[in-house]
Design an enzyme around this catalytic site. Structure first.
Site, PDB file in Angstrom:
ATOM      1  N   GLY A 109       0.820  -1.202   0.000  1.00 16.53           N
ATOM      2  CA  GLY A 109       0.000   0.000   0.000  1.00 16.53           C
ATOM      3  C   GLY A 109       0.855   1.254   0.000  1.00 16.53           C
ATOM      4  O   GLY A 109       2.045   1.220   0.317  1.00 16.53           O
ATOM      5  N   CYS A 110       0.245   2.384  -0.363  1.00 17.45           N
ATOM      6  CA  CYS A 110       1.005   3.632  -0.499  1.00 17.45           C
ATOM      7  C   CYS A 110       1.465   4.169   0.852  1.00 17.45           C
ATOM      8  O   CYS A 110       2.661   4.442   1.047  1.00 17.45           O
ATOM      9  CB  CYS A 110       0.191   4.665  -1.264  1.00 17.45           C
ATOM     10  SG  CYS A 110      -1.474   4.953  -0.621  1.00 17.45           S
ATOM     11  N   PHE A 111       0.549   4.326   1.806  1.00 20.16           N
ATOM     12  CA  PHE A 111       0.954   4.743   3.143  1.00 20.16           C
ATOM     13  C   PHE A 111       1.939   3.735   3.733  1.00 20.16           C
ATOM     14  O   PHE A 111       2.928   4.104   4.371  1.00 20.16           O
ATOM     15  CB  PHE A 111      -0.256   4.852   4.064  1.00 20.16           C
ATOM     16  CG  PHE A 111      -0.904   6.199   4.106  1.00 20.16           C
ATOM     17  CD1 PHE A 111      -0.161   7.357   4.265  1.00 20.16           C
ATOM     18  CD2 PHE A 111      -2.288   6.318   4.004  1.00 20.16           C
ATOM     19  CE1 PHE A 111      -0.769   8.606   4.315  1.00 20.16           C
ATOM     20  CE2 PHE A 111      -2.912   7.552   4.054  1.00 20.16           C
ATOM     21  CZ  PHE A 111      -2.142   8.700   4.213  1.00 20.16           C
ATOM     22  N   ALA A 112       1.662   2.454   3.535  1.00 19.35           N
ATOM     23  CA  ALA A 112       2.520   1.409   4.089  1.00 19.35           C
ATOM     24  C   ALA A 112       3.942   1.527   3.564  1.00 19.35           C
ATOM     25  O   ALA A 112       4.916   1.364   4.309  1.00 19.35           O
ATOM     26  CB  ALA A 112       1.951   0.032   3.760  1.00 19.35           C
ATOM     27  N   ALA A 162       5.563   4.265   2.448  1.00 24.95           N
ATOM     28  CA  ALA A 162       6.232   5.430   3.026  1.00 24.95           C
ATOM     29  C   ALA A 162       6.613   5.195   4.489  1.00 24.95           C
ATOM     30  O   ALA A 162       7.717   5.548   4.924  1.00 24.95           O
ATOM     31  CB  ALA A 162       5.336   6.663   2.908  1.00 24.95           C
TER      32      ALA A 162
END
Length: 340
Positions: free
Chosen positions: A130-133, A135
């Site tokens: 995932g994107c947040f994950a 970062a």
């Protein structure tokens, strides 16, 4: 040439994937599937591709003609699709949804190259992070490896509106999002489970606890109580990018910590430690991730930044494809950030 099929090609990730693959020297798009847009030109939906491609959407799914299929579905739809359709065993799958990110009764490898490159190279099926994950993990993984995550970690991260997908909703309309800031899913974001999974993977005192979903916060690191990642996500008033800050309490020598961060990422193709403070514009429209550490008395502040649609989604997916097919990891992904 790697023959590519794309499912769910009409959304933001589908359009961005087409844009990247159009310029990939060793990949060819065989089909871009979208039943609701079948027959329409891709550039009619993804208007940034006007003049770049004559490709049309199709309702067909000729899996026998491709080497790899990208799933650009919404979360929960990949697993359902595989229950209703059969993909030939020789066709590789890269899933951009969250359906197979947590280890379980499947053979999907978690596609974070910074820690799983060898496994990705041998994989037939990859679950893209995932994107947040992405970062947050890139900010915290070296700290986890150093056993610094002994107390609760405070994480704030702000994302662009494209992270919510292409379908309009109350929190994505320009008139609401512009000049505005808000939080959502505090402490309960769905990416927490995969974050804990990776932190536990690299931590020296590897905790057997994991596989949590949503609101469950498995402790990190053995029998000493572990830590909680207290994550507050923010909606930003911009289109692309994620900017993340994490506070880790530690009395360890900051010079040693920074040196360890540099070592951790020295061989990473797209993740770079920088001695200077970072900003979002350095990564937008690129597959880069930047990480920086500032030291204060009794704590460190870790900053990371990525483009949510590239390193946080399709850029990382193409990076995984390159690794899976044994070609240059950076092929098609040397995208440049804007100077302004």
């Amino acid at each position: 040439m790697i023959k590519v099929g794309i499912l769910g090609a009409a959304g933001y990730t589908g359009g961005e994937l087409i844009r990247v693959l159009q310029n990939h020297p060793q990949a060819e798009i065989v089909f871009a599937n979208s039943e609701s847009n079948a027959g329409n030109q891709v550039s009619d939906v993804h208007e940034g591709l006007v003049g770049e491609t004559d490709l049309r959407f199709t309702a067909e799914m000729p899996f026998e003609q491709v080497d790899v299929v990208f799933f650009c579905f919404g979360h929960g739809k990949s697993e359902q699709f595989l229950k209703e359709h059969t993909i030939p065993e020789n066709v590789k799958v890269i899933d951009l949804a969250q359906d197979f990110r947590i280890k379980g009764d499947h053979d999907y490898v978690y596609g974070l190259p910074e820690i799983n490159k060898a496994e990705i190279a041998k994989a037939q099926h990859v679950a893209n992070p995932g994107c947040f994950a992405t970062a947050i993990q890139l900010a915290l993984l070296p700290a986890a490896q150093l056993s610094l995550l002994k107390k609760d970690v405070s994480v704030n991260a702000i994302t662009g509106s494209t992270g919510a997908g292409q379908k309009p909703c109350a929190t994505t309309h320009f008139s609401w999002r512009n000049n505005n800031l808000s939080i959502y899913k505090p402490f309960t974001h769905q990416h927490l489970a995969e974050i804990y999974q990776s932190l536990n993977q690299v931590a020296p005192s590897n905790s057997p606890k994991g596989g949590a979903k949503g609101t469950i916060h498995p402790p990190l690191g053995g029998t000493e109580g572990g830590c909680s990642v207290d994550f507050i996500p923010y909606r930003g008033d911009f289109a692309r990018g994620i900017f993340c800050t994490a506070v880790v309490k530690t009395e360890e020598n900051s010079s040693d910590i920074i040196a360890a961060y540099k070592t951790f990422y020295e061989k990473a193709a797209f993740t770079h430690y920088t001695d200077k403070s970072i900003d979002l514009k350095q990564v937008v429209n690129t597959n880069k991730a930047l990480v920086h550490v500032d030291a204060f008395e009794g704590k460190i502040l870790i900053t990371s930044a990525i483009d949510n649609l590239l390193k946080g989604a399709v850029g990382q997916a193409v990076q995984n494809m390159n690794i899976m097919f044994g070609i240059d990891e950076t092929a098609g992904l040397r995208l440049k950030a804007s100077a302004f």
